[in-house]
Every structure is written in C-alpha cells, then in structure tokens.
Design a protein around this motif. Structure first.
Motif, PDB file in Angstrom:
ATOM      1  N   ALA A  37      56.555  23.673  25.266  1.00 27.24           N
ATOM      2  CA  ALA A  37      57.829  23.472  24.576  1.00 27.24           C
ATOM      3  C   ALA A  37      57.568  22.575  23.381  1.00 27.24           C
ATOM      4  CB  ALA A  37      58.846  22.837  25.515  1.00 27.24           C
ATOM      5  N   CYS A  38      57.872  23.097  22.195  1.00 24.61           N
ATOM      6  CA  CYS A  38      57.550  22.389  20.945  1.00 24.61           C
ATOM      7  C   CYS A  38      58.732  22.529  19.999  1.00 24.61           C
ATOM      8  CB  CYS A  38      56.276  22.983  20.342  1.00 24.61           C
ATOM      9  SG  CYS A  38      55.811  22.336  18.740  1.00 24.61           S
ATOM     10  N   GLY A  39      59.513  21.458  19.837  1.00 30.37           N
ATOM     11  CA  GLY A  39      60.684  21.523  18.972  1.00 30.37           C
ATOM     12  C   GLY A  39      61.668  22.560  19.476  1.00 30.37           C
ATOM     13  N   LEU A  40      62.060  23.507  18.601  1.00 27.38           N
ATOM     14  CA  LEU A  40      62.996  24.558  18.964  1.00 27.38           C
ATOM     15  C   LEU A  40      62.294  25.853  19.345  1.00 27.38           C
ATOM     16  CD1 LEU A  40      65.811  24.048  16.283  1.00 27.38           C
ATOM     17  CD2 LEU A  40      65.853  23.430  18.699  1.00 27.38           C
ATOM     18  N   ASP A  41      61.024  25.767  19.727  1.00 29.30           N
ATOM     19  CA  ASP A  41      60.254  26.938  20.126  1.00 29.30           C
ATOM     20  C   ASP A  41      59.550  26.676  21.442  1.00 29.30           C
ATOM     21  OD1 ASP A  41      60.487  28.808  17.762  1.00 29.30           O
ATOM     22  OD2 ASP A  41      59.638  27.064  16.752  1.00 29.30           O
ATOM     23  N   VAL A  42      59.259  27.763  22.154  1.00 27.07           N
ATOM     24  CA  VAL A  42      58.338  27.730  23.290  1.00 27.07           C
ATOM     25  C   VAL A  42      57.192  28.668  22.965  1.00 27.07           C
ATOM     26  CG1 VAL A  42      57.987  28.239  25.725  1.00 27.07           C
ATOM     27  CG2 VAL A  42      60.110  27.179  24.975  1.00 27.07           C
ATOM     28  N   LEU A  43      55.967  28.146  23.043  1.00 24.14           N
ATOM     29  CA  LEU A  43      54.772  28.914  22.748  1.00 24.14           C
ATOM     30  C   LEU A  43      54.037  29.228  24.037  1.00 24.14           C
ATOM     31  CD1 LEU A  43      53.411  26.752  19.767  1.00 24.14           C
ATOM     32  CD2 LEU A  43      54.996  28.691  19.652  1.00 24.14           C
ATOM     33  N   VAL A  44      53.490  30.437  24.126  1.00 24.18           N
ATOM     34  CA  VAL A  44      52.570  30.792  25.205  1.00 24.18           C
ATOM     35  C   VAL A  44      51.198  30.988  24.566  1.00 24.18           C
ATOM     36  CG1 VAL A  44      52.017  32.413  27.045  1.00 24.18           C
ATOM     37  CG2 VAL A  44      54.409  31.865  26.548  1.00 24.18           C
ATOM     38  N   LEU A  45      50.208  30.192  25.019  1.00 21.12           N
ATOM     39  CA  LEU A  45      48.885  30.160  24.404  1.00 21.12           C
ATOM     40  C   LEU A  45      47.821  30.524  25.425  1.00 21.12           C
ATOM     41  CD1 LEU A  45      49.280  26.625  22.745  1.00 21.12           C
ATOM     42  CD2 LEU A  45      49.968  28.806  21.760  1.00 21.12           C
ATOM     43  N   LEU A  92      43.588  28.232  22.847  1.00 21.46           N
ATOM     44  CA  LEU A  92      44.903  27.779  22.385  1.00 21.46           C
ATOM     45  C   LEU A  92      45.452  28.637  21.256  1.00 21.46           C
ATOM     46  CD1 LEU A  92      44.619  23.863  22.549  1.00 21.46           C
ATOM     47  CD2 LEU A  92      45.516  25.467  24.261  1.00 21.46           C
ATOM     48  N   ASP A  93      45.132  29.940  21.288  1.00 25.10           N
ATOM     49  CA  ASP A  93      45.723  30.889  20.350  1.00 25.10           C
ATOM     50  C   ASP A  93      47.085  31.330  20.875  1.00 25.10           C
ATOM     51  OD1 ASP A  93      43.521  30.841  18.649  1.00 25.10           O
ATOM     52  OD2 ASP A  93      42.493  32.452  19.752  1.00 25.10           O
ATOM     53  N   THR A  94      48.028  31.570  19.973  1.00 21.62           N
ATOM     54  CA  THR A  94      49.388  31.948  20.355  1.00 21.62           C
ATOM     55  C   THR A  94      49.449  33.423  20.723  1.00 21.62           C
ATOM     56  OG1 THR A  94      50.311  30.289  18.845  1.00 21.62           O
ATOM     57  CG2 THR A  94      51.796  32.034  19.600  1.00 21.62           C
ATOM     58  N   THR A  95      49.999  33.715  21.909  1.00 21.06           N
ATOM     59  CA  THR A  95      50.224  35.101  22.321  1.00 21.06           C
ATOM     60  C   THR A  95      51.704  35.455  22.361  1.00 21.06           C
ATOM     61  OG1 THR A  95      50.278  34.513  24.672  1.00 21.06           O
ATOM     62  CG2 THR A  95      48.120  35.050  23.711  1.00 21.06           C
ATOM     63  N   GLU A  96      52.564  34.465  22.417  1.00 25.46           N
ATOM     64  CA  GLU A  96      54.000  34.706  22.481  1.00 25.46           C
ATOM     65  C   GLU A  96      54.734  33.488  21.939  1.00 25.46           C
ATOM     66  OE1 GLU A  96      57.453  35.623  25.897  1.00 25.46           O
ATOM     67  OE2 GLU A  96      55.319  35.649  26.423  1.00 25.46           O
ATOM     68  N   GLN A  97      55.836  33.702  21.221  1.00 31.53           N
ATOM     69  CA  GLN A  97      56.642  32.611  20.700  1.00 31.53           C
ATOM     70  C   GLN A  97      58.113  32.970  20.849  1.00 31.53           C
ATOM     71  OE1 GLN A  97      55.476  31.195  16.846  1.00 31.53           O
ATOM     72  NE2 GLN A  97      57.282  29.905  16.570  1.00 31.53           N
ATOM     73  N   VAL A  98      58.887  32.059  21.460  1.00 28.64           N
ATOM     74  CA  VAL A  98      60.305  32.279  21.695  1.00 28.64           C
ATOM     75  C   VAL A  98      61.100  31.180  20.992  1.00 28.64           C
ATOM     76  CG1 VAL A  98      62.122  32.465  23.438  1.00 28.64           C
ATOM     77  CG2 VAL A  98      59.830  33.357  23.925  1.00 28.64           C
ATOM     78  N   ALA A  99      62.039  31.584  20.147  1.00 26.79           N
ATOM     79  CA  ALA A  99      62.899  30.622  19.457  1.00 26.79           C
ATOM     80  C   ALA A  99      64.081  30.260  20.354  1.00 26.79           C
ATOM     81  CB  ALA A  99      63.399  31.207  18.142  1.00 26.79           C
ATOM     82  N   LEU A 100      64.450  28.973  20.364  1.00 23.30           N
ATOM     83  CA  LEU A 100      65.522  28.474  21.207  1.00 23.30           C
ATOM     84  C   LEU A 100      66.638  27.890  20.359  1.00 23.30           C
ATOM     85  CD1 LEU A 100      63.316  26.561  23.821  1.00 23.30           C
ATOM     86  CD2 LEU A 100      64.160  28.911  23.973  1.00 23.30           C
ATOM     87  N   THR A 101      67.809  27.722  20.966  1.00 20.46           N
ATOM     88  CA  THR A 101      68.934  27.102  20.274  1.00 20.46           C
ATOM     89  C   THR A 101      68.907  25.582  20.401  1.00 20.46           C
ATOM     90  OG1 THR A 101      70.292  27.366  22.266  1.00 20.46           O
ATOM     91  CG2 THR A 101      70.377  29.131  20.627  1.00 20.46           C
ATOM     92  N   ALA A 102      68.142  25.070  21.356  1.00 21.83           N
ATOM     93  CA  ALA A 102      68.019  23.628  21.577  1.00 21.83           C
ATOM     94  C   ALA A 102      66.656  23.372  22.202  1.00 21.83           C
ATOM     95  CB  ALA A 102      69.137  23.116  22.494  1.00 21.83           C
ATOM     96  N   PRO A 103      66.118  22.156  22.073  1.00 20.84           N
ATOM     97  CA  PRO A 103      64.810  21.869  22.666  1.00 20.84           C
ATOM     98  C   PRO A 103      64.822  22.068  24.181  1.00 20.84           C
ATOM     99  CG  PRO A 103      65.427  20.165  21.100  1.00 20.84           C
ATOM    100  CD  PRO A 103      66.648  21.018  21.298  1.00 20.84           C
TER     101      PRO A 103
END
Length: 572
Positions: free
Chosen positions: A520-528, A533-544
């Motif tokens: 969980a990083c700011g308003l995003d959740v990354l799957v690495l 530690l390469d990004t395979t998925e990124q989900v934008a959120l409305t709140a942290p």
C-alpha cells in the motif's frame, strides 16, 4: 484488533459483553401479589448483549448455561432490560447504528425466542444524552409491564409497553439528562438528572410513572447532589441509596426524607458507573473496582467489602453480582466480610487487543489473557498468562506456537504455555513481523532483521538495508519484505538482499505471499515480484489503504476507511 487491520479468515471469538440485565427479578415490590407458581419455578437468569447478539444465561444444575440466543440481526446493542410480568415476557433492546447519526432504535424482543416483534426508531435533536438508561417496571398486580428508555435527549424519553408492543416518545416533566434510574414502591421511579450547563450539576427527583409527573410533596427534589451520583432502591423499594465518589446518601422512598449520609474518605475515588441492589447490599461499580455497602436501620454504614474487579456493566444473578468489563465477565459473591469471584463466564472475552492466524488456528489477546479458536468455533483454549494489551504476532514452530505481544514471548503447546525470556530478548525494538523459516525464528523490528533458533539462542542481526528505520514488514517462510518510509527492500532469512526500490510515496502496509508482495503506497496498491520488485499489478484507490492482503487464490484485498475491496470490488 487495531482499526483497519485485515486477517485472512473470519472468526467468532468469545465476544465482549456490552450490557447485562437481570431477567428473573420482578420490579414489583408488592410481594403478596406475586403468583406463587411463578415464584416456585423462579431461577436466576441474566440477559447479555454481545455486539449485535442477545443471549440469556441461567443457572442449570448449579452451572451457568446459555438457554436462549438471538441471531446477529441487531445493529449494535448498547443497553437492554427485561420485563417479567409473564415469565421473561419481553426484552427491550436499544440498538445504535452510529453514534454520529444521532439515531437509535427501541426493539421489543420476544422473551422466549429472542426474535424481534416490534421496532421504533427515534431521531435525536440537540445535545445527546451522556448515558443510555433502560428501566423496566410492572404494576402492583404484576400483570402489566413497561419500560422507560432514557437515551434520547434532555426532557424526553421513550415509553415501551411490552405486552401491547408499542413505543412512543414522551415529553418529560423534568429538566436534564437521566443518568441513573431505579424503581420504587407504588410504581414510582427515582431518577438522577444531570443539567446541560457547562458546570453540570446532579439532581435527584421522584417520578410517578402512571401519572407522568414528578413528586413534589416532601423534600423529594434534592439539588446539587455530588457529580456523577447513581441511584438504586433498597429495602424492598422503600428507600433509595444515592452513591457518588466520596459519599452515599439514603432517602425514604415515601417522601424523600434523608436517612443518613456516609462519607468514604479515601484518595483517588471516582464516580460510579452504576449501582445496584443485592440482598440489601448496595453494589457500586467504578473504574477503581467493585464494592458492596451494607447499612444499619438508622442509615449508618454496617460494613464494606471491596474487590479489584472492574465492571462497566453488571446485573443481579440470584444472590450474586454478574458483571463484564475490559478483563472479561465474572461473577462476584459478596459475603459478610469477603468476596469470592468466578471468572471466564458467559463465553465472553474482555477488550480484544489483536488477533492473528497461525495455520488454521486464530490466536487472540484480550481481557488480559490469550485464547484461541478454530475458524468460527471457540475451542475453549484459554492460557492463564498475562500479556500486554498490544498488537499480537504469532507463528508456528516445529512443535509449538510462538506468540509475541509487546516485549513478552510465549510458547504455546496444546493447552500449556511457557514464557521465553531468551526469545523476548530480541523484542526490545518492537515487532513489525514474525515468522519461522523451518529452522530459525525470523523477527523484524524497526531497527532491522534478526533471527534466532527455536530456543532464542544464536541470535543473528542483519540491519535494515535502508536509510530510514523500518516502518512495516511482512514475512512468508524465509522471504521478507520491509519498508522504511518510501524505500522497499526484499531479503531472505539469511540476510541476503534480493532487491530494493524507491517508491513514489510512503509505504503504509505490506503483505508477502509466495513470490509476490502487495504494497500500500499512497493512493495505490502495488503487487510486485519479490525477487526483483517489478510491478505486475497496480490498483488505484479513493483513500489510502490501512492494510493489504494477498489471498489464497492470489486475489488482492485492501482495507479502506469505509470498507474492504477484494479484486477491485467492494465486499464490505
């Protein structure tokens, strides 16, 4: 459990008790009118509110057993009372959706099935009452029962007629908030009122419930009682005890005439949460403990028995006091000059500090003890060991379960436990993550990675690998991911650095599952990928997100302030 923390399973722990009420004591002081058949089959019973559930417990063959239970259909039970005109004929429940919504619901629940049979909602206007008081009563013939609910606002209450199953708001003939109430003879009630003024004062009045008027004859209205005073009836409803922090006043129920004033000159006493009558003793529950006061006929104090048990709700159970508080539920029997206590009753816990999953077992800390359950069924495994009320971590070793709470390390083996001072020696800097790689315990704190063998020996320290101290971490076997603000590092249990990466925002939560890590990083959740530690998925959120989780099937779950997202869809 800390707010906003996910666990990968649902569970049904022993629940915290929020309210209790005696349901086998008739609020009728004309003993001659009580049906002899009812008296013959009388048994001590108590109704218990646990979150959104109501249970009835009774003495069966000298043991306390649950005899009835509702479903989990209530929102949040904050108070309840039981009417006994016809054998526990109804339970009156106050449900609360959200304290900020300024609304509550009065429910009439069938006494035998505990199913909801009537519902009335009331909005609140103005300043909300500081207490929720539910006071049951019955007429002198013992045939009609009703309940008054003081939880709405100043100068208003709700009247619930339990047989007719109706509830209506009533304008009160008195000013202020009701913070304590007790039934007297002749269908009267004694009420303790708190003013709305910034410098709140407490007033005691007598309320004639059939007439809906306050009693003015005699010296009944008592102004400027000590702050926080609570009232209860004594001597079969013919007298009232008004208890504050440092004093107890006695009044005659007939006219409010004072009988006596007892002063308790001890330091650090506080106003009581509640007082109740128990076999002519007045039981006082406060933040400093629970005590019983007994009086002579002239109002002088006969004796006083003090216990350290802290209850925030309690009720009479036969000749004993049943209460619940942060340390769980217990029964206290007050003798002439001593008290005996039975703990761990009602299948109830105290305040749950945290819980964590160890394989298929959920281990929890709460009420000053550790307990565990399997999925949604409580195993009754309670470990009589004191641990701090702290975030809980646990991991499965080869032949035991290691549980860490604060600076305490406990090894659980079946029903047995042992504290480990050697393992506790690596906990000085706190715990962010705990694991076991098959041979060694893996521990991550704010100042780095440490490992040791199962006995706590051969400690190896590997540091942090980042500029800042670690703020969060996760372990899965011998794979670790940890972050220091916006720096993320992947390492193995031997201390080998696998990869590192600087992220665009600070890291709020991490979860490692197999070869992947969710961040969980700011308003995003990354799957690495963990190795690079390469990004395979990124989900934008409305709140942290306050927590993230990679589930068994590989989908991503994120905990937001207003719900939970699983695979991008809201499920809670």
């Amino acid at each position: 459990m800390p707010p906003g923390k996910l666990h990968p399973t649902t569970m049904q722990p022993p629940r915290r008790v929020h309210a209790v009420a005696a349901c086998s004591e008739r609020q009728c002081f004309s003993v001659s009118t009580v049906d002899p058949q009812w008296r013959e089959k009388w048994r001590p019973e108590v109704a218990v509110a646990k979150a959104g559930r109501v249970e009835v417990w009774a003495e069966v063959d000298a043991k306390l057993e649950m005899v009835a239970a509702s479903d989990d259909g209530h929102e949040r039970v904050v108070a309840l009372a039981v009417t006994c005109a016809h054998d526990r004929d109804a339970v009156v429940v106050v449900d609360e959706d959200d304290r900020s919504s300024l609304r509550w619901t009065a429910l009439v629940v069938d006494g035998s099935t505990l199913s909801i049979i009537a519902r009335s909602g009331f909005g609140i206007h103005g300043v909300r009452s500081p207490a929720t008081i539910v006071a049951p009563s019955v007429n002198d013939e013992g045939t009609i029962s009703w309940t008054l609910i003081f939880a709405w606002s100043a100068c208003k209450f709700a009247a619930v007629e339990c047989v007719g199953k109706t509830a209506k708001p009533v304008d009160a003939p008195f000013e202020g908030f009701v913070t304590s109430a007790t039934c007297l003879e002749n269908q009267r009630m004694c009420l303790a009122l708190v003013s709305e003024a910034p410098l709140a004062t407490t007033t005691v009045v007598c309320f004639d419930t059939p007439k809906g008027l306050t009693v003015e004859e005699g010296p009944w209205r008592v102004e400027h009682v000590s702050p926080g005073a609570c009232v209860c009836s004594i001597r079969n409803g013919s007298a009232v005890a008004c208890v504050a922090a440092y004093e107890c006043r006695l009044f005659r129920a007939s006219n409010g005439e004072g009988v006596g004033v007892i002063t308790i000159d001890e330091p650090n006493r506080v106003a009581p949460f509640l007082v109740m009558n128990l076999n002519e003793a007045v039981v006082v529950c406060s933040a400093t403990g629970t005590e019983a006061l007994r009086f002579h006929d002239d109002g002088a104090l006969a004796n006083r028995v003090v216990t350290s048990k802290f209850f925030d709700c309690a009720a009479r159970l036969g000749d004993r006091c049943l209460g619940a508080g942060p340390a769980g539920a217990a029964i206290v029997k007050f003798l002439e000059d001593a008290a005996s206590t039975t703990t761990n009753v009602l299948d109830a816990s105290g305040d749950v500090g945290d819980a964590c999953l160890v394989h298929e077992r959920v281990v929890c800390v709460g009420g000053g003890m550790l307990w565990s359950c399997y999925e949604r069924f409580v195993d009754d495994v309670v470990y009589d060991v004191t641990v701090p009320k702290h975030e809980l971590f646990a991991t499965k070793l080869k032949d035991a379960t290691l549980v860490v709470a604060g600076d305490v390390a406990v090894l659980l083996k079946g029903d047995n436990f042992v504290k480990s001072g050697r393992i506790a020696s690596i906990l000085a800097h706190g715990t962010l993550a705990l694991g076991f790689d098959g041979t060694r315990i893996v521990h991550v704190s704010s100042n780095g990675l440490r490992t040791c063998d199962s006995n706590g020996d051969n400690v190896a320290f590997h540091g942090t690998y980042v500029v800042k101290r670690f703020c969060c971490a996760s372990i899965d076997g011998n794979r670790i991911a940890a972050a220091g603000r916006d720096e993320l590092v992947a390492i193995d249990a031997s201390g080998k650095k696998l990869a590192s990466r600087r992220l665009p925002d600070e890291v709020g939560a991490i979860h490692v599952k197999g070869a992947r890590v969710a961040v969980a990083c700011g308003l995003d959740v990354l799957v690495l990928t963990l190795d690079t530690l390469d990004t395979t998925e990124q989900v934008a959120l409305t709140a942290p997100a306050s927590d993230v989780r990679l589930l068994e099937d590989g989908t991503l779950a994120a905990c937001l302030p207003d719900g939970v997202l699983v695979d991008g869809k809201r499920v809670v």
